[in-house]
Write a protein that holds these residues in place. Sequence first.
Motif, PDB file in Angstrom:
ATOM      1  N   ASP A  18     -12.186   0.290  -3.328  1.00 27.92           N
ATOM      2  CA  ASP A  18     -12.839   0.988  -4.430  1.00 27.92           C
ATOM      3  C   ASP A  18     -13.729  -0.020  -5.172  1.00 27.92           C
ATOM      4  OD1 ASP A  18     -13.571   2.188  -6.791  1.00 27.92           O
ATOM      5  OD2 ASP A  18     -11.580   2.992  -7.238  1.00 27.92           O
ATOM      6  N   ARG A  28      -5.676   6.523 -12.063  1.00 33.47           N
ATOM      7  CA  ARG A  28      -6.389   5.287 -11.721  1.00 33.47           C
ATOM      8  C   ARG A  28      -6.696   4.489 -12.987  1.00 33.47           C
ATOM      9  NH1 ARG A  28     -11.680   6.207  -8.493  1.00 33.47           N
ATOM     10  NH2 ARG A  28     -10.252   7.734  -7.642  1.00 33.47           N
ATOM     11  N   GLU A  44      -4.377  -2.047  -2.400  1.00 35.00           N
ATOM     12  CA  GLU A  44      -4.921  -0.689  -2.562  1.00 35.00           C
ATOM     13  C   GLU A  44      -4.090   0.171  -3.517  1.00 35.00           C
ATOM     14  OE1 GLU A  44      -7.566   0.760  -1.209  1.00 35.00           O
ATOM     15  OE2 GLU A  44      -8.183  -0.589   0.364  1.00 35.00           O
ATOM     16  N   GLN A  94     -14.060   0.270  -8.925  1.00 38.58           N
ATOM     17  CA  GLN A  94     -12.910  -0.325  -9.623  1.00 38.58           C
ATOM     18  C   GLN A  94     -13.077  -1.855  -9.676  1.00 38.58           C
ATOM     19  OE1 GLN A  94      -9.208  -0.548  -7.414  1.00 38.58           O
ATOM     20  NE2 GLN A  94      -7.988  -0.366  -9.267  1.00 38.58           N
ATOM     21  N   GLN A 138       0.828  -1.206   0.000  1.00 41.32           N
ATOM     22  CA  GLN A 138       0.000   0.000   0.000  1.00 41.32           C
ATOM     23  C   GLN A 138       0.867   1.262   0.000  1.00 41.32           C
ATOM     24  OE1 GLN A 138      -3.187   1.471   3.078  1.00 41.32           O
ATOM     25  NE2 GLN A 138      -3.652  -0.613   2.472  1.00 41.32           N
ATOM     26  N   THR A 153      -8.904  -3.990  -2.582  1.00 37.24           N
ATOM     27  CA  THR A 153      -9.377  -2.622  -2.821  1.00 37.24           C
ATOM     28  C   THR A 153     -10.630  -2.297  -2.015  1.00 37.24           C
ATOM     29  OG1 THR A 153     -10.004  -1.030  -4.533  1.00 37.24           O
ATOM     30  CG2 THR A 153     -10.703  -3.285  -4.909  1.00 37.24           C
TER      31      THR A 153
END
Length: 314
Positions: free
Chosen positions: A193, A170, A160, A196, A83, A191
């Motif tokens: 996200d 990204r 991440e 994503q 990370q 993640t």
Amino acid sequence: MPRSSALEVKGLYARYGAREILRGVDLCIRQGEIFGLLGPNGAGKTSLVRAICGRLKPTAGSIVIAADDDRRSASRPIGLVPQEIALYPSLTIRENLEVFGRLSGLTRTATRLAIEEACAAAHLAERLHERVEHLSGGWKRRVNIVAAILHRPALLILDEPTVGVDIDARNALNHIIQTLSGHGMGVLLITHDLHQAEHLCDNVGFLLDGALDLQGPPQALLAAAFADQGEFIADFSEILSVNEAKMLQEMGFVTTTGGSSWHLIGNRPPGHVAEDLERAGLKPREMHFRRPNLDSLFLRLLLKQTTSVVEGAA
Ligand SMILES: Nc1ncnc2c1ncn2[C@@H]1O[C@H](COP(=O)(O)OP(=O)(O)OP(=O)(O)O)[C@@H](O)[C@H]1O
């Protein structure tokens, strides 16, 4: 393990002292597959990665990582992108990659070749002479990824990778991940996200209570969970009173935090839901309607978990 698997984890248990953190994790990642590992803070995602990398000793279960004949270095079948950016800021991109190539067991010549190949995939070739300390966060992450794949690992683990980077960076990182999976690398992507994960991953799994709760292709999981239902979201300016929260709950709204954002999943037309709110005297600052996504599924799983903890304690 089947020849086409990059990783196979079976019945994995691990603990920190008396606290069991992984409780029977089963996970298989095929070569070329992107698997998204999802879960709330503290669920044990990093601990699972530590176990896969041999840094946390399991108390039971097995972990097998593919032995890929095409790998350049037999010693490390895994490429790990942590990370935190782990680069030497005062060295150039090329100097950093040379260090990482040699550390992963490659000869000087093999390192040079690997840098050329990997930098072409990550569009880094033009910037090799630049010092890392002068790069933006997104470019540093690109270098971090390239540093982890020089020895062509069978399995790439990304913790991440898109935290704190802008949309363009990204998208670029997602593109690199897709390119690597296209070359046959298995990818384990941790993640938070969920957008994503929904668009990038072939399969996702939710780590809850130390085990992978739901696993499968995002669209199949969503179809199974929600069929043709819609999600109505009401955002209020401030935290609601107990009475107002109770009214929303009676209408079927849920919230994880007891906060200002409330969700209702179902088949009731959005116009009717808005009328119900108005009739109850509730005035959201904003209202949205959407097709349920992985955020919705995550919310549902968290609520299920909270409810079962409360029921268990009762
Ligand atoms: N070395 C350690 N010793 C004791 N407990 C630990 C240790 N490392 C992590 N934990 C605890 O184990 C639990 C799982 O931690 P872990 O970092 O694996 O979760 P995570 O899912 O990666 O969380 P996050 O999304 O916040 O990174 C947490 O409650 C954490 O406090």
